[in-house]
Design an enzyme around this catalytic site. Structure first.
Site, PDB file in Angstrom:
ATOM      1  N   SER A 268       0.857  -1.185   0.073  1.00  0.00           N
ATOM      2  CA  SER A 268      -0.146   0.118   0.036  1.00  0.00           C
ATOM      3  C   SER A 268       0.828   1.232   0.009  1.00  0.00           C
ATOM      4  O   SER A 268       1.637   1.395  -0.908  1.00  0.00           O
ATOM      5  CB  SER A 268      -0.875   0.135   1.117  1.00  0.00           C
ATOM      6  OG  SER A 268      -2.110   0.748   0.752  1.00  0.00           O
ATOM      7  N   HIS A 409      -7.641  -5.595   0.093  1.00  0.00           N
ATOM      8  CA  HIS A 409      -6.378  -4.801   0.395  1.00  0.00           C
ATOM      9  C   HIS A 409      -5.736  -5.577   1.486  1.00  0.00           C
ATOM     10  O   HIS A 409      -6.046  -5.328   2.457  1.00  0.00           O
ATOM     11  CB  HIS A 409      -6.835  -3.624   0.517  1.00  0.00           C
ATOM     12  CG  HIS A 409      -5.639  -2.491   0.641  1.00  0.00           C
ATOM     13  ND1 HIS A 409      -4.945  -2.105  -0.558  1.00  0.00           N
ATOM     14  CD2 HIS A 409      -5.311  -1.781   1.699  1.00  0.00           C
ATOM     15  CE1 HIS A 409      -4.167  -1.100  -0.142  1.00  0.00           C
ATOM     16  NE2 HIS A 409      -4.228  -1.019   1.181  1.00  0.00           N
TER      17      HIS A 409
HETATM   18  C1  GCU Z   1      -5.243   4.663   1.779  1.00  0.00           C
HETATM   19  C2  GCU Z   1      -4.809   5.524   0.781  1.00  0.00           C
HETATM   20  C3  GCU Z   1      -4.136   4.757  -0.303  1.00  0.00           C
HETATM   21  C4  GCU Z   1      -2.976   4.010   0.488  1.00  0.00           C
HETATM   22  C5  GCU Z   1      -3.873   3.076   1.599  1.00  0.00           C
HETATM   23  C6  GCU Z   1      -2.909   2.135   2.744  1.00  0.00           C
HETATM   24  O1  GCU Z   1      -6.417   4.118   1.501  1.00  0.00           O
HETATM   25  O2  GCU Z   1      -6.018   6.316   0.342  1.00  0.00           O
HETATM   26  O3  GCU Z   1      -3.401   5.432  -1.011  1.00  0.00           O
HETATM   27  O4  GCU Z   1      -2.315   2.843  -0.267  1.00  0.00           O
HETATM   28  O5  GCU Z   1      -4.680   4.035   2.349  1.00  0.00           O
HETATM   29  O6  GCU Z   1      -1.705   2.609   2.615  1.00  0.00           O
HETATM   30  O7  GCU Z   1      -3.293   1.275   3.261  1.00  0.00           O
END
Ligand code: GCU
Length: 429
Positions: A268, A409
């Site tokens: 992420s 995710h």
């Molecule tokens: C949020 C953000 C993302 C990121 C994510 C994370 O959702 O909008 O850009 O990748 O957090 O780091 O879990």
């Protein structure tokens, strides 16, 4: 005593604030496009055409001219400039367990003390390397989100300095092993790899500066000069990427580590940082992006899932200020994220997505990988050659790798197994 309590209260306030921000964020997410038919027409800039219009047809042209043009463009427009000034770094093993994981590994905790011009900054790494090894081993370098104590429930693990500030010792944030599923350390060790992790907050606290202003002292970048041009000043992602390279500085000196087999990995937001670290630091032979999304592996010009407007508003401390110019103007970007991925060539890239992670735009992550292929191919490498994403659960394991996992995710053992297979192939193990 009072000072510690103040710090503790500040951290609690920040956590509450983060929750509030998350709530607002989810409200704002309602205006996000997820409809493929509403993706605007876009034209991707060609990574193999120089700023002056010259076509790149040789590795030499790429290395002498185009690669640095792209690095400069990304520094100026999205991640900010990485200072050249050097830090002094002292690393000390503050704890060691030669019998970790039932004797399979040696675990170490290494305190990094960075200094420059009278200023100091500390960060703590957690290291596991296999005991049963023939020769030096490949190493994964990557951040954790919730402190080294989230990686394992092992009481022996010290709290990362960012969390050690908490006075209330049974605070929720000090719970151990909360992200164990993200770190299948035993599997990594059994496969003959080492792993070095550090909490990203130790390098640059990931605090949204809307109301709480984290003190400069908490950021490693406080030790380094910044560029005069405010638009291209680095922020969190730039500094996190820099921190990954400082971890690599230590790793390459270890007698158990194979300095030619370094892999940088991130999930992420940490995947965004891993990509930027891998783009700049050619010691990373394998660069792995796990669900890195907008500002990471996903194309911005598709404007689907998270977009530039959202990310620069919600996380104004991640990118350099110039990136906000492209809020609602992705079409005007002189690059897209395939440029970032292309910088990994001729090393090895792996981009992974998850089906339910529409926020990160799995298709956009795959297409960026696909569109970075011409640069890998310039080196005679087999990259990702089909515009069609691999089927769910099937991975592409060429010189560039990719998979899309069923589910949400996250970074799971499933993903790690794919990365281990890919690295085995790259390192001919
Ligand atoms: C949020 C953000 C993302 C990121 C994510 C994370 O959702 O909008 O850009 O990748 O957090 O780091 O879990």
């Amino acid at each position: 005593m009072k000072a510690r309590r103040d710090i503790f209260l500040k951290i609690v306030a920040v956590v509450c604030l983060l929750c509030a921000v998350a709530a607002t964020a989810s409200a704002k997410r309602r205006n996000i496009n997820y409809d493929e038919s509403k993706v605007p027409n876009y034209t991707l800039p060609n990574p193999l055409v120089c700023n002056d219009g010259t076509k790149v047809t040789t590795v030499e042209q790429w290395e002498k001219q185009r690669r640095s043009e792209i690095l400069q463009m990304l520094s100026k427009e999205i991640y900010g400039e990485t200072p050249e000034a050097r830090l002094k770094t002292k690393c000390k093993v503050v704890a060691e367990n030669r019998n970790a994981l039932g004797g399979k590994a040696t675990a170490q905790q290494v305190m990094f003390t960075f200094s420059r011009k009278g200023k100091k900054h500390q960060a703590l790494a957690l290291v596991y390397y296999p005991n049963n090894r023939q020769g030096r081993v490949p190493v994964f370098v990557g951040y954790n989100f919730k402190g080294n104590h989230c990686v394992t429930a092992d009481e022996w693990v010290l709290y990362s300095p960012y969390f050690d500030r908490l006075e209330e010792r049974n605070h929720k944030l000090l719970q151990r092993g909360t992200q164990i599923e993200r770190w299948p350390v035993e599997l990594i060790i059994e496969r003959g790899y080492a792993v070095v992790t550090m909490c990203y907050h130790d390098i640059y606290p990931d605090i949204v500066p809307r109301k709480a202003k984290p003190s400069d002292e908490m950021r490693l970048s406080n030790l380094l000069p910044v560029t005069d041009d405010e638009g291209c000043r680095w922020q969190a992602i730039g500094v996190w990427a820099y921190g990954l390279s400082r971890m690599a500085d230590w790793v390459v000196k270890q007698p158990w580590a194979d300095k030619d087999k370094l892999c940088v990995i991130g999930h992420s937001r940490q995947g965004k940082a891993a990509l930027w670290a891998g783009a700049q630091d050619e010691r990373f032979r394998v660069v792995i992006s796990n669900n890195s999304g907008c500002g990471g592996a996903a194309l911005s010009k598709r404007v689907i899932g998270e977009n530039v407007e959202f990310i620069t508003r919600q996380f104004p401390h991640w990118f350099c200020r110039n990136f906000t110019k492209y809020s609602k103007r992705e079409h005007a970007l002189p690059f897209d994220q395939h440029f970032l991925l292309a910088l990994v060539a001729p090393r090895h890239l792996y981009v992974a997505s998850a089906t339910a992670d529409r926020w990160a735009d799995p298709k956009g992550e795959y297409l960026a990988t696909y569109h970075s292929s011409p640069v890998f191919e310039l080196y005679g490498m087999k990259a990702v050659s089909s515009k069609q994403m691999p089927k769910v659960g099937e991975d592409v394991q060429n010189d560039v790798g990719s998979h899309i996992r069923e589910g949400k995710h996250a970074i799971l053992e499933y993903d790690w197994r794919r990365y281990l297979d890919f690295c085995d192939k790259v390192f001919k193990r």
